[in-house]
Write a protein that holds these residues in place. Structure first.
Motif, mmCIF file in Angstrom:
data_model
loop_
_atom_site.group_PDB
_atom_site.id
_atom_site.type_symbol
_atom_site.label_atom_id
_atom_site.label_comp_id
_atom_site.label_asym_id
_atom_site.label_seq_id
_atom_site.Cartn_x
_atom_site.Cartn_y
_atom_site.Cartn_z
ATOM 1 N N GLU A 80 0.825 -1.210 0.000
ATOM 2 C CA GLU A 80 0.000 0.000 0.000
ATOM 3 C C GLU A 80 0.857 1.256 0.000
ATOM 4 N N HIS A 81 1.844 1.282 0.898
ATOM 5 C CA HIS A 81 2.772 2.425 0.894
ATOM 6 C C HIS A 81 4.085 2.077 1.581
ATOM 7 N N LEU A 82 5.067 2.930 1.336
ATOM 8 C CA LEU A 82 6.332 2.892 2.076
ATOM 9 C C LEU A 82 6.327 4.104 2.985
ATOM 10 N N HIS B 59 11.193 3.675 6.937
ATOM 11 C CA HIS B 59 10.807 3.357 8.312
ATOM 12 C C HIS B 59 9.902 2.133 8.377
ATOM 13 N N HIS B 60 8.960 2.031 7.443
ATOM 14 C CA HIS B 60 8.092 0.846 7.430
ATOM 15 C C HIS B 60 7.556 0.552 6.038
ATOM 16 N N VAL B 61 7.104 -0.691 5.898
ATOM 17 C CA VAL B 61 6.489 -1.161 4.659
ATOM 18 C C VAL B 61 5.054 -1.530 5.012
ATOM 19 N N VAL C 137 6.745 -3.818 9.718
ATOM 20 C CA VAL C 137 5.660 -4.046 8.757
ATOM 21 C C VAL C 137 4.372 -3.469 9.317
ATOM 22 N N GLU C 138 3.666 -2.746 8.486
ATOM 23 C CA GLU C 138 2.356 -2.223 8.857
ATOM 24 C C GLU C 138 1.293 -2.976 8.051
ATOM 25 N N LEU C 139 0.288 -3.470 8.749
ATOM 26 C CA LEU C 139 -0.900 -3.988 8.062
ATOM 27 C C LEU C 139 -1.905 -2.866 8.064
HETATM 28 CO CO CO Z 1 2.248 3.940 7.232
#
Ligand code: CO
Length: 137
Positions: free
Chosen positions: A6-8, A77-79, A127-129
């Motif tokens: 969805e985003h980086l 920072h996150h995926v 990782v972000e869901l």
């Molecule tokens: Co985010």
């Protein structure tokens, strides 16, 4: 099920400067800027085809973004991966041995419910869901 990247999320020191740089890089400006007070960050979002770039600037030296930059400097920072059923994915991943950083989905930026997975259980990547919240009211 995970649907797509969805985003980086990219941690930046100065959102205004980073917005100008990413506008130059992508040829288009951010479509929104949003403060997430619970996380002590201000974010901006750029659309890049089917995915997005999220820039994050700390608003408080105690925020996770400020500590990240202190330790590692600016950078990815996150995926974030999108799902249609965050509760089901959280359960699936927890059962598969991933360490969830929040037990309940929480409200994130850009009209999303989010849950983070500890980098130690995901090859060093936070990782972000995320699941879109249907806009109401
Ligand atoms: Co985010």
């Amino acid at each position: 099920m995970i649907k797509r990247l969805e985003h980086l999320g990219i941690a930046v020191k100065d959102l205004k400067e980073a917005n100008a740089l990413y506008t130059k890089l992508l040829g288009v400006g951010p479509y929104k800027e949003e403060a997430v007070e619970s996380e002590h960050v201000t974010t901006s979002f750029f659309q890049t085809g089917d995915s997005k770039i999220e820039l994050l600037e700390a608003t408080d030296p105690a925020s996770a973004i400020a500590r990240f930059i202190e330790k590692k400097g600016e950078g990815i920072h996150h995926v974030a991966f999108e799902t249609d059923n965050i509760l089901e994915e959280m359960k699936r991943l927890e059962e598969a041995g991933f360490r969830l950083l929040n037990e309940q989905p929480k409200k994130g930026a850009d009209n999303k419910l989010v849950c983070f997975i500890h980098p130690k259980s995901a090859n060093g990547v936070l990782v972000e869901l995320c699941q879109s919240i249907l806009e109401e009211e």
